[in-house]
Design a protein around this motif. Structure first.
Motif: not given
Length: 166
Positions: A46-61, A6-15
């Motif tokens: 082949g996966y699209r990924t990103f980094k936000l505030k030092g943490k790595h994420y995969t777009n589809h997840k 939930e904390s990660s998603l709140a940060l993600i939703r901000e950006y």
């Protein structure tokens, strides 16, 4: 207290927002990243990924969690068309690890489901069903063994059937 997800998603939703096809930046996390640009880059896998505030994420997840909520334990997010960078909502679905493997291309040097018996020179076909290897027969050619596998896979795998064409 908020969970880590939930904390990660709140940060993600901000950006970040989801536009039905992929994630887009709504707020730039740093200089050089444009608002309205697609989030992340496509890696060697082949996966699209990103980094936000030092943490790595995969777009589809992230997309799955933004749209549908938490990914249940024992499930992964599967790309229906096996194109790992196609993150449209219609292309994403939940799958067990086993179902996800059924939707894979296969990685061996032979056609999926076919194996060569070097002693006899014959090809045999097999498929995994309920965690057990099921023998489908012996064939003169790799293609015949592969076709036997495909016929069984179409029945056993249902919507996760992969014709191995693309």
């Amino acid at each position: 207290m908020a969970t880590q997800i939930e904390s990660s998603l709140a940060l993600i939703r901000e950006y970040i927002a989801y536009n039905e096809f992929d994630l887009i930046w709504i707020k730039s996390p740093k200089n050089g990243i444009a608002v309205d640009a697609v989030v992340g880059s496509i890696g060697k896998d082949g996966y699209r990924t990103f980094k936000l505030k030092g943490k790595h994420y995969t777009n589809h997840k992230v997309i799955w969690q933004l749209v549908y909520g938490e990914i249940p334990y024992g499930y992964v997010v599967d790309h229906r068309d096996r194109n790992r960078s196609n993150n449209s909502r219609a292309n994403l679905r939940l799958a067990t690890f086993s179902q996800n493997l059924q939707n894979s291309k296969g990685k061996g040097k032979y056609l999926k489901g076919a194996r060569l018996n070097k002693k006899t020179g014959k090809w045999y076909a097999s498929i995994t069903e309920d965690g057990r290897l099921k023998y489908l027969g012996s064939f003169n050619t790799e293609l015949a063994a592969h076709k036997a596998y495909l016929a069984a896979a179409k029945i056993l795998h249902g919507e996760f059937f992969n014709d191995c064409v693309s």
